[in-house]
Design an enzyme around this catalytic site. Structure first.
Site, PDB file in Angstrom:
ATOM      1  N   ASN A 151      -2.161   6.068  11.379  1.00 23.40           N
ATOM      2  CA  ASN A 151      -2.889   5.241  10.391  1.00 23.40           C
ATOM      3  C   ASN A 151      -3.049   5.958   9.059  1.00 23.40           C
ATOM      4  OD1 ASN A 151      -3.646   4.129  13.079  1.00 23.40           O
ATOM      5  ND2 ASN A 151      -4.870   2.741  11.822  1.00 23.40           N
ATOM      6  N   THR A 205       6.055   3.136  12.701  1.00 20.09           N
ATOM      7  CA  THR A 205       4.659   3.385  13.033  1.00 20.09           C
ATOM      8  C   THR A 205       4.511   3.995  14.424  1.00 20.09           C
ATOM      9  OG1 THR A 205       2.622   2.217  13.638  1.00 20.09           O
ATOM     10  CG2 THR A 205       4.609   0.917  13.673  1.00 20.09           C
ATOM     11  N   ASP A 206       3.429   4.749  14.601  1.00 16.52           N
ATOM     12  CA  ASP A 206       3.147   5.309  15.936  1.00 16.52           C
ATOM     13  C   ASP A 206       2.793   4.205  16.941  1.00 16.52           C
ATOM     14  OD1 ASP A 206       0.638   4.618  14.923  1.00 16.52           O
ATOM     15  OD2 ASP A 206      -0.323   6.532  15.425  1.00 16.52           O
ATOM     16  N   GLU A 207       2.509   2.990  16.413  1.00 16.78           N
ATOM     17  CA  GLU A 207       2.098   1.916  17.319  1.00 16.78           C
ATOM     18  C   GLU A 207       3.222   1.480  18.258  1.00 16.78           C
ATOM     19  OE1 GLU A 207      -0.463  -1.107  15.655  1.00 16.78           O
ATOM     20  OE2 GLU A 207      -1.068   0.224  14.034  1.00 16.78           O
ATOM     21  N   TYR A 218       2.813  -7.240  16.295  1.00 15.61           N
ATOM     22  CA  TYR A 218       3.201  -6.363  15.185  1.00 15.61           C
ATOM     23  C   TYR A 218       4.007  -5.175  15.702  1.00 15.61           C
ATOM     24  CZ  TYR A 218       2.740  -2.369  12.001  1.00 15.61           C
ATOM     25  OH  TYR A 218       2.995  -1.254  11.241  1.00 15.61           O
ATOM     26  N   PHE A 257       0.809  -1.223   0.000  1.00 11.23           N
ATOM     27  CA  PHE A 257       0.000   0.000   0.000  1.00 11.23           C
ATOM     28  C   PHE A 257       0.846   1.280   0.000  1.00 11.23           C
ATOM     29  CE2 PHE A 257      -2.300   2.757   3.338  1.00 11.23           C
ATOM     30  CZ  PHE A 257      -2.894   3.569   2.383  1.00 11.23           C
ATOM     31  N   TYR A 313     -15.056  -3.762  15.943  1.00 10.21           N
ATOM     32  CA  TYR A 313     -14.542  -4.421  17.149  1.00 10.21           C
ATOM     33  C   TYR A 313     -15.004  -3.683  18.409  1.00 10.21           C
ATOM     34  CZ  TYR A 313     -11.072  -6.541  13.916  1.00 10.21           C
ATOM     35  OH  TYR A 313     -10.431  -7.202  12.890  1.00 10.21           O
ATOM     36  N   LYS A 367       7.998  -4.038  15.098  1.00 12.89           N
ATOM     37  CA  LYS A 367       8.420  -2.759  14.505  1.00 12.89           C
ATOM     38  C   LYS A 367       9.334  -2.012  15.483  1.00 12.89           C
ATOM     39  CE  LYS A 367       7.340  -1.049  11.108  1.00 12.89           C
ATOM     40  NZ  LYS A 367       7.901  -1.129   9.718  1.00 12.89           N
ATOM     41  N   ARG A 391     -10.735  -6.937  19.510  1.00 12.70           N
ATOM     42  CA  ARG A 391      -9.370  -7.429  19.254  1.00 12.70           C
ATOM     43  C   ARG A 391      -8.678  -7.614  20.600  1.00 12.70           C
ATOM     44  NH1 ARG A 391      -5.843  -3.371  15.697  1.00 12.70           N
ATOM     45  NH2 ARG A 391      -6.622  -4.556  13.915  1.00 12.70           N
TER      46      ARG A 391
HETATM   47  P1  NAD Z   1       1.455  -3.631   3.276  1.00  9.21           P
HETATM   48  O1  NAD Z   1       1.205  -4.842   4.124  1.00  9.21           O
HETATM   49  O2  NAD Z   1       0.358  -3.101   2.424  1.00  9.21           O
HETATM   50  O3  NAD Z   1       2.680  -3.921   2.280  1.00  9.21           O
HETATM   51  C1  NAD Z   1       3.846  -4.569   2.699  1.00  9.21           C
HETATM   52  C2  NAD Z   1       4.677  -4.921   1.451  1.00  9.21           C
HETATM   53  O4  NAD Z   1       5.899  -5.533   1.918  1.00  9.21           O
HETATM   54  C3  NAD Z   1       3.988  -5.925   0.513  1.00  9.21           C
HETATM   55  O5  NAD Z   1       4.152  -5.528  -0.825  1.00  9.21           O
HETATM   56  C4  NAD Z   1       4.737  -7.231   0.777  1.00  9.21           C
HETATM   57  O6  NAD Z   1       4.772  -8.102  -0.341  1.00  9.21           O
HETATM   58  C5  NAD Z   1       6.133  -6.715   1.146  1.00  9.21           C
HETATM   59  N1  NAD Z   1       6.871  -7.664   1.989  1.00  9.21           N
HETATM   60  C6  NAD Z   1       6.437  -8.268   3.126  1.00  9.21           C
HETATM   61  N2  NAD Z   1       7.381  -9.090   3.607  1.00  9.21           N
HETATM   62  C7  NAD Z   1       8.450  -8.993   2.761  1.00  9.21           C
HETATM   63  C8  NAD Z   1       9.736  -9.577   2.741  1.00  9.21           C
HETATM   64  N3  NAD Z   1      10.119 -10.446   3.690  1.00  9.21           N
HETATM   65  N4  NAD Z   1      10.580  -9.250   1.743  1.00  9.21           N
HETATM   66  C9  NAD Z   1      10.194  -8.377   0.771  1.00  9.21           C
HETATM   67  N5  NAD Z   1       8.979  -7.788   0.735  1.00  9.21           N
HETATM   68  C10 NAD Z   1       8.120  -8.086   1.726  1.00  9.21           C
HETATM   69  O7  NAD Z   1       2.007  -2.548   4.276  1.00  9.21           O
HETATM   70  P2  NAD Z   1       1.797  -0.962   4.271  1.00  9.21           P
HETATM   71  O8  NAD Z   1       0.525  -0.636   4.942  1.00  9.21           O
HETATM   72  O9  NAD Z   1       2.099  -0.438   2.923  1.00  9.21           O
HETATM   73  O10 NAD Z   1       2.955  -0.516   5.260  1.00  9.21           O
HETATM   74  C11 NAD Z   1       4.265  -0.197   4.762  1.00  9.21           C
HETATM   75  C12 NAD Z   1       5.140   0.197   5.938  1.00  9.21           C
HETATM   76  O11 NAD Z   1       4.568   1.316   6.613  1.00  9.21           O
HETATM   77  C13 NAD Z   1       5.281  -0.901   6.995  1.00  9.21           C
HETATM   78  O12 NAD Z   1       6.629  -0.925   7.418  1.00  9.21           O
HETATM   79  C14 NAD Z   1       4.347  -0.462   8.110  1.00  9.21           C
HETATM   80  O13 NAD Z   1       4.822  -0.928   9.357  1.00  9.21           O
HETATM   81  C15 NAD Z   1       4.436   1.046   7.998  1.00  9.21           C
HETATM   82  N6  NAD Z   1       3.241   1.810   8.451  1.00  9.21           N
HETATM   83  C16 NAD Z   1       2.001   1.503   7.968  1.00  9.21           C
HETATM   84  C17 NAD Z   1       0.902   2.285   8.368  1.00  9.21           C
HETATM   85  C18 NAD Z   1      -0.480   2.018   7.830  1.00  9.21           C
HETATM   86  O14 NAD Z   1      -1.437   2.682   8.250  1.00  9.21           O
HETATM   87  N7  NAD Z   1      -0.659   1.111   6.882  1.00  9.21           N
HETATM   88  C19 NAD Z   1       1.084   3.348   9.258  1.00  9.21           C
HETATM   89  C20 NAD Z   1       2.375   3.628   9.726  1.00  9.21           C
HETATM   90  C21 NAD Z   1       3.440   2.854   9.300  1.00  9.21           C
HETATM   91  P1  TYD Z   2      -6.518  -1.449  11.296  1.00 10.58           P
HETATM   92  O1  TYD Z   2      -6.911  -0.877   9.978  1.00 10.58           O
HETATM   93  O2  TYD Z   2      -6.271  -2.918  11.398  1.00 10.58           O
HETATM   94  O3  TYD Z   2      -5.256  -0.605  11.783  1.00 10.58           O
HETATM   95  P2  TYD Z   2      -4.499  -0.601  13.243  1.00 10.58           P
HETATM   96  O4  TYD Z   2      -4.926  -1.751  14.034  1.00 10.58           O
HETATM   97  O5  TYD Z   2      -3.062  -0.709  12.812  1.00 10.58           O
HETATM   98  O6  TYD Z   2      -4.843   0.713  13.850  1.00 10.58           O
HETATM   99  O7  TYD Z   2      -7.642  -1.083  12.343  1.00 10.58           O
HETATM  100  C1  TYD Z   2      -7.996   0.259  12.622  1.00 10.58           C
HETATM  101  C2  TYD Z   2      -8.983   0.245  13.770  1.00 10.58           C
HETATM  102  O8  TYD Z   2     -10.192  -0.384  13.312  1.00 10.58           O
HETATM  103  C3  TYD Z   2      -8.529  -0.578  14.966  1.00 10.58           C
HETATM  104  O9  TYD Z   2      -8.975   0.079  16.155  1.00 10.58           O
HETATM  105  C4  TYD Z   2      -9.262  -1.905  14.817  1.00 10.58           C
HETATM  106  C5  TYD Z   2     -10.545  -1.506  14.124  1.00 10.58           C
HETATM  107  N1  TYD Z   2     -11.120  -2.533  13.224  1.00 10.58           N
HETATM  108  C6  TYD Z   2     -12.472  -2.903  13.353  1.00 10.58           C
HETATM  109  O10 TYD Z   2     -13.206  -2.400  14.226  1.00 10.58           O
HETATM  110  N2  TYD Z   2     -12.980  -3.849  12.495  1.00 10.58           N
HETATM  111  C7  TYD Z   2     -12.210  -4.433  11.536  1.00 10.58           C
HETATM  112  O11 TYD Z   2     -12.728  -5.315  10.799  1.00 10.58           O
HETATM  113  C8  TYD Z   2     -10.843  -4.030  11.390  1.00 10.58           C
HETATM  114  C9  TYD Z   2      -9.959  -4.637  10.341  1.00 10.58           C
HETATM  115  C10 TYD Z   2     -10.351  -3.065  12.253  1.00 10.58           C
END
Ligand code: NAD
Ligand code: TYD
Length: 340
Positions: free
Chosen positions: A182, A125-127, A153, A11, A210, A157, A276
């Site tokens: 997020n 991540t902020d998590e 998770y 993503f 949830y 991180k 969760r």
């Molecule tokens: P995502 O799960 O959508 O994508 C992860 C990508 O990494 C995928 O394309 C997957 O194929 C690749 N990948 C996984 N394991 C691999 C490996 N061993 N070798 C090579 N490629 C691998 O994740 P995302 O939501 O795009 O998140 C990207 C980064 O941003 C992550 O490090 C996540 O911790 C961080 N992040 C995400 C969010 C969010 O809201 N999604 C917020 C803050 C930080």
């Molecule tokens: P998520 O998108 O999994 O991100 P994160 O857990 O990293 O914040 O979830 C966002 C919030 O939404 C989290 O509080 C969990 C909640 N959630 C639901 O209530 N229902 C769902 O089906 C999912 C996937 C998440």
């Protein structure tokens, strides 16, 4: 400059690749991704076809491959997105999280150090800060907030972040870290809250919320995140952590109601399900450091960003319908079956 982007078929990584392409960067861009369930080559097809990027399918834990990529493409900068990223999956089984997020990051750090690269940016991540109480809106995560993780998770991180900082202190390896709240926007895998709720609402399926839906997240459009990362990679100070966030706190139920309203669907689709395990209550980011030091601030207001994101999912049904038709069905049954 030659840049290696890990996780670019996911993503945020894919959105970053599009962002770089739009900037008409002269840099050579190489994407390394193992294409897990979350990686989708269709997402970056056009960039590959137009020769905007070179794609290498492979795992970041494979040291020989990482060495080969760094040498062959003379990589100067690594921007590290690749990760296992879904909290719920980490609760089911953490092993892939430890492998990719911790050991994979170590491989990139060690290889990058030995190849003498000029910058390693860790997308975090902020998590890693744990959570904040719901009744203290005055409290925000700063870069000084102690690491205090809740899920496998976030623990993976945080472990990676600590390794990254250890490489700075011990080896003076030139690292930066960003910790973002997020994200939402195009190409997000429909296991995460916003795309899952959009996909279910469009199919008139139940929307699984949830607990009571009171948990709060600080939502930021992925494009604002990408812009912030590019600023840190170009101008951030080595050894520093930068928080990124949108000052846009919403409870989960507010998000779900907004989506239903935008799609003209009824709230009777909402289904409250078992909470969760260890569910973090609230995330909220103080992003003043990146604002003061690098001049970043969010540009996309949530009310506009969510409308354009919903429109994107409506306009790009084949992209996510392909995902939700395959293995995803088994995932969905396992995660949500018997939970209401
Ligand atoms: P995502 O799960 O959508 O994508 C992860 C990508 O990494 C995928 O394309 C997957 O194929 C690749 N990948 C996984 N394991 C691999 C490996 N061993 N070798 C090579 N490629 C691998 O994740 P995302 O939501 O795009 O998140 C990207 C980064 O941003 C992550 O490090 C996540 O911790 C961080 N992040 C995400 C969010 C969010 O809201 N999604 C917020 C803050 C930080
Ligand atoms: P998520 O998108 O999994 O991100 P994160 O857990 O990293 O914040 O979830 C966002 C919030 O939404 C989290 O509080 C969990 C909640 N959630 C639901 O209530 N229902 C769902 O089906 C999912 C996937 C998440």
């Amino acid at each position: 400059m030659n840049q290696l982007i890990t996780g670019g078929a996911g993503f945020i990584g894919a959105n970053y690749l599009y962002y770089l392409a739009e900037q008409n960067t002269k840099d050579k861009i190489v994407c390394l991704d193992s294409l897990t369930y979350a990686g989708n080559l269709h997402t970056i097809d056009s960039l590959i076809k137009e020769d905007k990027i070179t794609f290498v399918k492979g795992d970041i834990t494979d040291r020989a491959l990482v060495d080969k990529v760094l040498t062959e493409h003379q990589i100067d900068v690594i921007v590290h997105f690749a990760a296992e990223s879904h909290v719920d999956r980490s609760i089911e089984d953490a092993s892939a999280f430890l492998n990719t997020n911790i050991l994979g990051t170590h491989v990139l750090l060690e290889a990058g150090r030995q190849h003498g690269i000029s910058r390693f940016h860790q997308v975090s991540t902020d998590e890693v800060y744990g959570d904040l109480p719901l009744d203290r809106p005055d409290l925000l995560f700063t870069e000084e907030t102690p690491i205090h993780t809740s899920s496998p998770y976030s623990a993976s991180k945080a472990s990676a972040d600590l390794l990254v900082l250890a490489y700075f202190r011990t080896f003076r390896f030139p690292v930066t870290i960003s910790r973002c709240s997020n994200n939402y926007g195009p190409y997000q895998f429909p296991e995460k809250l916003i795309p899952l709720m959009i996909a279910n609402a469009l199919a008139d399926k139940k929307l699984p919320v949830y607990g009571k839906g009171e948990n709060v997240r600080d939502w930021l459009h992925v494009r604002d995140h990408c812009r912030a990362i590019a600023m840190i990679v170009n101008d951030g100070k080595v050894g520093e952590v930068y928080n990124i966030g949108g000052h846009n706190e919403r409870s989960n139920i507010q998000i779900v109601q907004t989506i239903l309203q935008s799609l003209g669907k009824d709230e009777s689709l909402i289904e409250y399900v078992t909470d969760r395990k260890g569910h973090d209550l609230r995330y909220a980011i103080d992003a003043s450091k990146i604002g003061k030091e690098l001049g970043w601030k969010p540009e996309i207001y949530f009310d506009e960003g969510i409308v354009s994101t919903i429109k994107w999912y409506l306009d790009n049904k084949p992209w996510w319908e392909e995902i939700v038709s395959g293995e995803y069905q088994a995932y969905y049954a396992k995660m949500y079956g018997g939970r209401s």
